[in-house]
Design a protein around this motif. Structure first.
Motif, PDB file in Angstrom:
ATOM      1  N   LEU A 125      22.418  40.581  13.459  1.00 36.92           N
ATOM      2  CA  LEU A 125      21.801  41.622  12.635  1.00 36.92           C
ATOM      3  C   LEU A 125      20.452  41.165  12.111  1.00 36.92           C
ATOM      4  O   LEU A 125      19.457  41.888  12.169  1.00 36.92           O
ATOM      5  N   PHE A 126      20.404  39.920  11.611  1.00 36.29           N
ATOM      6  CA  PHE A 126      19.156  39.411  11.063  1.00 36.29           C
ATOM      7  C   PHE A 126      18.083  39.268  12.128  1.00 36.29           C
ATOM      8  O   PHE A 126      16.888  39.308  11.817  1.00 36.29           O
ATOM      9  N   SER A 127      18.486  39.095  13.385  1.00 34.46           N
ATOM     10  CA  SER A 127      17.503  39.003  14.454  1.00 34.46           C
ATOM     11  C   SER A 127      16.664  40.274  14.526  1.00 34.46           C
ATOM     12  O   SER A 127      15.494  40.235  14.908  1.00 34.46           O
ATOM     13  N   PHE A 128      17.270  41.401  14.154  1.00 35.14           N
ATOM     14  CA  PHE A 128      16.561  42.670  14.114  1.00 35.14           C
ATOM     15  C   PHE A 128      16.036  42.962  12.703  1.00 35.14           C
ATOM     16  O   PHE A 128      14.866  43.287  12.514  1.00 35.14           O
ATOM     17  N   GLY A 129      16.923  42.828  11.744  1.00 31.03           N
ATOM     18  CA  GLY A 129      16.626  43.302  10.398  1.00 31.03           C
ATOM     19  C   GLY A 129      15.629  42.470   9.632  1.00 31.03           C
ATOM     20  O   GLY A 129      14.972  42.982   8.723  1.00 31.03           O
ATOM     21  N   LEU A 130      15.525  41.179   9.955  1.00 29.55           N
ATOM     22  CA  LEU A 130      14.611  40.333   9.189  1.00 29.55           C
ATOM     23  C   LEU A 130      13.217  40.277   9.776  1.00 29.55           C
ATOM     24  O   LEU A 130      12.326  39.664   9.183  1.00 29.55           O
ATOM     25  N   ASN A 167      28.729  52.104  12.248  1.00 26.92           N
ATOM     26  CA  ASN A 167      28.723  50.683  12.574  1.00 26.92           C
ATOM     27  C   ASN A 167      27.339  50.125  12.264  1.00 26.92           C
ATOM     28  O   ASN A 167      26.447  50.110  13.110  1.00 26.92           O
ATOM     29  N   HIS A 168      27.158  49.656  11.045  1.00 28.11           N
ATOM     30  CA  HIS A 168      25.835  49.220  10.601  1.00 28.11           C
ATOM     31  C   HIS A 168      25.403  47.897  11.218  1.00 28.11           C
ATOM     32  O   HIS A 168      24.248  47.499  11.079  1.00 28.11           O
ATOM     33  N   LEU A 169      26.338  47.200  11.891  1.00 34.65           N
ATOM     34  CA  LEU A 169      25.968  45.981  12.593  1.00 34.65           C
ATOM     35  C   LEU A 169      25.517  46.262  14.021  1.00 34.65           C
ATOM     36  O   LEU A 169      25.042  45.361  14.707  1.00 34.65           O
ATOM     37  N   ASP A 170      25.674  47.504  14.456  1.00 31.48           N
ATOM     38  CA  ASP A 170      25.188  47.874  15.784  1.00 31.48           C
ATOM     39  C   ASP A 170      23.667  47.762  15.805  1.00 31.48           C
ATOM     40  O   ASP A 170      22.988  48.278  14.908  1.00 31.48           O
ATOM     41  N   PRO A 171      23.087  47.095  16.797  1.00 32.26           N
ATOM     42  CA  PRO A 171      21.624  46.901  16.821  1.00 32.26           C
ATOM     43  C   PRO A 171      20.825  48.196  16.740  1.00 32.26           C
ATOM     44  O   PRO A 171      19.792  48.247  16.055  1.00 32.26           O
ATOM     45  N   ASP A 172      21.294  49.245  17.436  1.00 27.59           N
ATOM     46  CA  ASP A 172      20.569  50.515  17.394  1.00 27.59           C
ATOM     47  C   ASP A 172      20.632  51.144  16.007  1.00 27.59           C
ATOM     48  O   ASP A 172      19.623  51.622  15.478  1.00 27.59           O
ATOM     49  N   VAL A 173      21.827  51.170  15.421  1.00 23.15           N
ATOM     50  CA  VAL A 173      21.980  51.748  14.085  1.00 23.15           C
ATOM     51  C   VAL A 173      21.122  50.983  13.083  1.00 23.15           C
ATOM     52  O   VAL A 173      20.440  51.579  12.237  1.00 23.15           O
ATOM     53  N   LEU A 174      21.130  49.678  13.178  1.00 25.66           N
ATOM     54  CA  LEU A 174      20.305  48.871  12.280  1.00 25.66           C
ATOM     55  C   LEU A 174      18.834  49.192  12.469  1.00 25.66           C
ATOM     56  O   LEU A 174      18.098  49.384  11.487  1.00 25.66           O
ATOM     57  N   ARG A 175      18.411  49.270  13.716  1.00 33.24           N
ATOM     58  CA  ARG A 175      16.996  49.563  13.985  1.00 33.24           C
ATOM     59  C   ARG A 175      16.608  50.927  13.459  1.00 33.24           C
ATOM     60  O   ARG A 175      15.522  51.100  12.880  1.00 33.24           O
ATOM     61  N   TRP A 176      17.474  51.905  13.617  1.00 34.71           N
ATOM     62  CA  TRP A 176      17.184  53.241  13.104  1.00 34.71           C
ATOM     63  C   TRP A 176      17.115  53.234  11.582  1.00 34.71           C
ATOM     64  O   TRP A 176      16.247  53.899  10.998  1.00 34.71           O
ATOM     65  N   ARG A 177      18.003  52.477  10.939  1.00 29.08           N
ATOM     66  CA  ARG A 177      17.971  52.399   9.479  1.00 29.08           C
ATOM     67  C   ARG A 177      16.661  51.765   9.005  1.00 29.08           C
ATOM     68  O   ARG A 177      16.052  52.216   8.023  1.00 29.08           O
ATOM     69  N   VAL A 178      16.234  50.718   9.683  1.00 32.30           N
ATOM     70  CA  VAL A 178      14.972  50.072   9.317  1.00 32.30           C
ATOM     71  C   VAL A 178      13.808  51.048   9.490  1.00 32.30           C
ATOM     72  O   VAL A 178      12.897  51.113   8.658  1.00 32.30           O
ATOM     73  N   ASP A 179      13.854  51.847  10.561  1.00 34.36           N
ATOM     74  CA  ASP A 179      12.779  52.798  10.839  1.00 34.36           C
ATOM     75  C   ASP A 179      12.629  53.848   9.749  1.00 34.36           C
ATOM     76  O   ASP A 179      11.517  54.297   9.459  1.00 34.36           O
ATOM     77  N   VAL A 180      13.749  54.269   9.148  1.00 34.63           N
ATOM     78  CA  VAL A 180      13.691  55.395   8.220  1.00 34.63           C
ATOM     79  C   VAL A 180      13.777  54.980   6.750  1.00 34.63           C
ATOM     80  O   VAL A 180      13.646  55.826   5.865  1.00 34.63           O
ATOM     81  N   THR A 181      13.997  53.694   6.485  1.00 36.44           N
ATOM     82  CA  THR A 181      14.149  53.229   5.107  1.00 36.44           C
ATOM     83  C   THR A 181      12.815  52.751   4.560  1.00 36.44           C
ATOM     84  O   THR A 181      12.076  52.049   5.252  1.00 36.44           O
ATOM     85  N   ASP A 182      12.498  53.126   3.319  1.00 33.26           N
ATOM     86  CA  ASP A 182      11.255  52.661   2.723  1.00 33.26           C
ATOM     87  C   ASP A 182      11.310  51.148   2.547  1.00 33.26           C
ATOM     88  O   ASP A 182      12.383  50.552   2.387  1.00 33.26           O
ATOM     89  N   THR A 183      10.148  50.532   2.585  1.00 34.27           N
ATOM     90  CA  THR A 183      10.056  49.068   2.591  1.00 34.27           C
ATOM     91  C   THR A 183      10.731  48.451   1.374  1.00 34.27           C
ATOM     92  O   THR A 183      11.414  47.426   1.474  1.00 34.27           O
ATOM     93  N   GLU A 184      10.543  49.050   0.215  1.00 32.30           N
ATOM     94  CA  GLU A 184      11.105  48.494  -1.015  1.00 32.30           C
ATOM     95  C   GLU A 184      12.633  48.406  -0.932  1.00 32.30           C
ATOM     96  O   GLU A 184      13.233  47.368  -1.246  1.00 32.30           O
ATOM     97  N   THR A 185      13.254  49.493  -0.509  1.00 37.93           N
ATOM     98  CA  THR A 185      14.706  49.532  -0.400  1.00 37.93           C
ATOM     99  C   THR A 185      15.193  48.578   0.682  1.00 37.93           C
ATOM    100  O   THR A 185      16.186  47.864   0.513  1.00 37.93           O
TER     101      THR A 185
END
Length: 253
Positions: free
Chosen positions: A186-191, A93-111
């Protein structure tokens, strides 16, 4: 298949230092971040319940509650006799706030930036157009307030980022389409990271004008104009962030 029984707490289930409400939430955080980071591959099992208790220093009740939370997020599948296995990312569930936050934590900035801009370009112009058609008086007040907060932020980068995030979230709420709302959340976290980078640039006066154009089009109930204003804002935002990142890299080299 990896030997997940040999995974150690120090190398795999590292504590990210996140603020969590309870013990099972803390354990879910540690396991979830490990899964998203790729320490255990899709299809591979988590360590046994007993082993997890030993690694985490908690009871079986806590582990079971944490795993239930990860099942709800789509990260793992737990079945009798088969154990608990990591699911393919397509099922998360990529819209889940925790999953999104974890993805942001481990994804390189460019990607991260590339994927976020792809999502924004796919959704935000239409969200602006829909908001221009569907927003009510309360939405107009909220959007105007959020925009004014951006203006009032002045040179305060942190205040600017918060106001900018609020403005874009309010656009999605103003669509009055509940299927758009999770994207705004999602954007509240991801952006946040994206906006924090952009806040370091000298383009803010132009960005204020562009956000005002979006606001004015929504308030005037002109969908085509709102869509065009959003596309202009996004196009310049992409260029701004690329330029800022290049400047920061040059300064650090």
């Amino acid at each position: 298949m990896r030997d997940s029984e040999n995974l150690t707490e120090a190398t795999v289930f590292q504590d990210p230092g996140a603020l969590v409400r309870n013990v099972h939430g803390q354990i879910a955080e540690r396991i979830g971040l490990s899964i998203v980071r790729g320490d255990i591959a899709p299809g591979d099992p988590l360590p046994s319940e007993v082993r997890l208790c030993e690694m985490m220093g908690v009871s079986r009740t806590v582990i079971r509650e944490a795993v239930r939370g990860l099942v709800a997020k789509g990260l793992v599948d737990s079945k009798p006799k088969r154990g608990t296995r990591v699911r393919d990312p397509a099922h998360w569930n990529h819209l889940d706030p925790d999953v999104l936050r974890w993805r942001v934590d481990v994804t390189d900035t460019e990607t991260y930036l590339k994927k976020m801009f792809q999502l924004r370009r796919a959704t935000e112009p239409e969200a602006c157009a829909l908001a221009a058609s569907e927003a009510n008086a309360e939405d107009h007040v909220r959007l105007s307030r959020d925009f004014q907060a951006m203006v009032d932020a002045g040179a305060d980068n942190a205040a600017w980022v918060e106001a900018d995030l609020a403005f874009h979230r309010s656009i999605y709420l103003a669509t009055h389409n509940e299927f758009f709302w999770p994207i705004g959340q999602l954007f509240s976290f991801g952006l946040r990271q994206m906006f924090a980078i952009a806040a370091q640039g000298s383009h803010r006066p132009r960005a204020v004008v562009e956000h005002r154009d979006v606001l004015d089009a929504i308030l005037a109930r002109k969908p085509d104009l709102a869509r065009a204003a959003a596309l202009t804002l996004l196009g310049n935002a992409t260029s701004d962030i690329d330029r800022i990142r290049q400047a920061l890299a040059s300064a650090q080299s």
